[in-house]
Design an enzyme around this catalytic site. Structure first.
Site, mmCIF file in Angstrom:
data_model
loop_
_atom_site.group_PDB
_atom_site.id
_atom_site.type_symbol
_atom_site.label_atom_id
_atom_site.label_comp_id
_atom_site.label_asym_id
_atom_site.label_seq_id
_atom_site.Cartn_x
_atom_site.Cartn_y
_atom_site.Cartn_z
ATOM 1 N N ASN A 143 0.835 -1.200 0.000
ATOM 2 C CA ASN A 143 0.000 0.000 0.000
ATOM 3 C C ASN A 143 0.875 1.257 0.000
ATOM 4 O O ASN A 143 1.777 1.400 0.823
ATOM 5 C CB ASN A 143 -0.904 -0.024 1.240
ATOM 6 C CG ASN A 143 -1.953 1.081 1.232
ATOM 7 O OD1 ASN A 143 -1.623 2.258 1.156
ATOM 8 N ND2 ASN A 143 -3.215 0.703 1.315
ATOM 9 N N HIS A 182 -3.846 1.065 -3.211
ATOM 10 C CA HIS A 182 -3.929 -0.098 -2.318
ATOM 11 C C HIS A 182 -2.898 -1.129 -2.791
ATOM 12 O O HIS A 182 -2.521 -1.160 -3.967
ATOM 13 C CB HIS A 182 -5.320 -0.725 -2.389
ATOM 14 C CG HIS A 182 -6.358 -0.003 -1.592
ATOM 15 N ND1 HIS A 182 -7.612 -0.533 -1.370
ATOM 16 C CD2 HIS A 182 -6.337 1.197 -0.961
ATOM 17 C CE1 HIS A 182 -8.321 0.309 -0.639
ATOM 18 N NE2 HIS A 182 -7.578 1.371 -0.373
ATOM 19 N N GLU A 230 -2.887 -4.330 -3.504
ATOM 20 C CA GLU A 230 -3.188 -5.244 -4.599
ATOM 21 C C GLU A 230 -3.153 -4.523 -5.948
ATOM 22 O O GLU A 230 -2.663 -5.067 -6.944
ATOM 23 C CB GLU A 230 -4.563 -5.889 -4.393
ATOM 24 C CG GLU A 230 -4.687 -6.695 -3.100
ATOM 25 C CD GLU A 230 -5.148 -5.841 -1.906
ATOM 26 O OE1 GLU A 230 -4.857 -4.617 -1.883
ATOM 27 O OE2 GLU A 230 -5.808 -6.395 -1.009
ATOM 28 N N SER A 274 -8.087 -9.070 3.261
ATOM 29 C CA SER A 274 -9.180 -9.272 2.302
ATOM 30 C C SER A 274 -9.289 -8.069 1.353
ATOM 31 O O SER A 274 -9.449 -6.931 1.808
ATOM 32 C CB SER A 274 -10.475 -9.452 3.096
ATOM 33 O OG SER A 274 -11.558 -9.740 2.262
ATOM 34 N N CYS A 306 -10.360 -5.056 -1.012
ATOM 35 C CA CYS A 306 -11.529 -4.181 -1.125
ATOM 36 C C CYS A 306 -12.152 -4.326 -2.508
ATOM 37 O O CYS A 306 -11.617 -5.001 -3.387
ATOM 38 C CB CYS A 306 -11.132 -2.716 -0.898
ATOM 39 S SG CYS A 306 -10.414 -1.941 -2.375
ATOM 40 N N CYS A 333 -9.792 -3.343 -5.534
ATOM 41 C CA CYS A 333 -8.758 -4.332 -5.839
ATOM 42 C C CYS A 333 -9.384 -5.617 -6.392
ATOM 43 O O CYS A 333 -8.821 -6.264 -7.274
ATOM 44 C CB CYS A 333 -7.921 -4.602 -4.591
ATOM 45 S SG CYS A 333 -7.045 -3.112 -4.039
ATOM 46 N N ASP A 349 -8.571 4.911 3.988
ATOM 47 C CA ASP A 349 -8.148 3.852 3.058
ATOM 48 C C ASP A 349 -9.319 3.047 2.528
ATOM 49 O O ASP A 349 -9.300 2.571 1.395
ATOM 50 C CB ASP A 349 -7.173 2.910 3.771
ATOM 51 C CG ASP A 349 -6.181 2.278 2.812
ATOM 52 O OD1 ASP A 349 -5.373 3.021 2.239
ATOM 53 O OD2 ASP A 349 -6.235 1.050 2.624
#
Lengths: 137, 137
Positions: free
Chosen positions: A33, A44, A46, A69, A71, A74, A134
């Site tokens: 991130n 983010h 990912e 996990s 979002c 992503c 975020d």
């Protein structure tokens, strides 16, 4: 399962790198991130990881690994490129769009890893403002 | 409706800027597709636009405008930040994740604009390879 955990360890190493920079401890494969560091609201872990992967045609052979996990941004990014497999460290601190992954046939494994849970929980405790920003709150 | 069309004209101007650069003619507000120019697979117009918007807390007051129906990545990005309203120039050349927007209560308007349709159709005709890569095919 053994391979999933080895991949997650790689992700955790990258998360710790992000923490030392003063950023958020969420990462995937090679990318962490960078929202705070870069001022980019789409950074983010990912999405940064997919960005770092560059233009390619082998997405359908890749696995995305994240300590947390993913979002909905992503998740959508991974779905755009038809990444078929996702390994998630934990979803206790944040439950992303896992239903959307599953509805599109992605193989999703959640490892419920204690170290991933702790690194994220500690960040949320210390920086609730950054964390809320975020996840769009 | 009049305001929607005025916003779309702004988007079209940005799309034409992208075309002159040799990129893809899909844009939103201020930001155009930079995937070819930058080598960043996440650089669809809408995601670039949100990136350009920077860190902010007023997403819930914004409208996203795109010449083309947003893909699932860009839809997910707008949903992460709870952008409540989306104006789409056309969805004939590509139907994005409009159902996902609607299922989350986003107000979505599709204008079916002839100029948006033509600029995109012409790009797809001239560069089918770049286009397929752009939508993860």
């Amino acid at each position: 399962m053994k391979d999933d955990r080895a991949l997650l360890q790689e992700a955790l190493q990258e998360a710790k790198l992000g923490l030392r920079e003063g950023g958020l401890p969420i990462i995937v494969a090679r990318g962490h991130n960078l929202r705070v560091q870069s001022g980019d609201p789409t950074a983010h872990a990912e999405t940064v990881c997919i960005r770092n992967a560059g233009r390619r045609r082998d997405w359908h052979e890749l696995t995305m690994v994240s300590t947390l996990s993913p979002c909905i941004m992503c998740t959508g990014t991974a779905l755009l490129y038809r990444i078929p497999s996702v390994i998630v460290g934990e979803n206790r601190n944040f439950l992303g769009a896992e239903d959307l992954f599953r509805s599109r046939g992605v193989e999703l494994v959640v490892l419920d890893d204690p170290e991933c849970i702790e690194i994220m929980a500690e960040f949320v405790r210390q920086h609730p403002d950054l964390w809320n920003e975020d996840i769009g709150l």
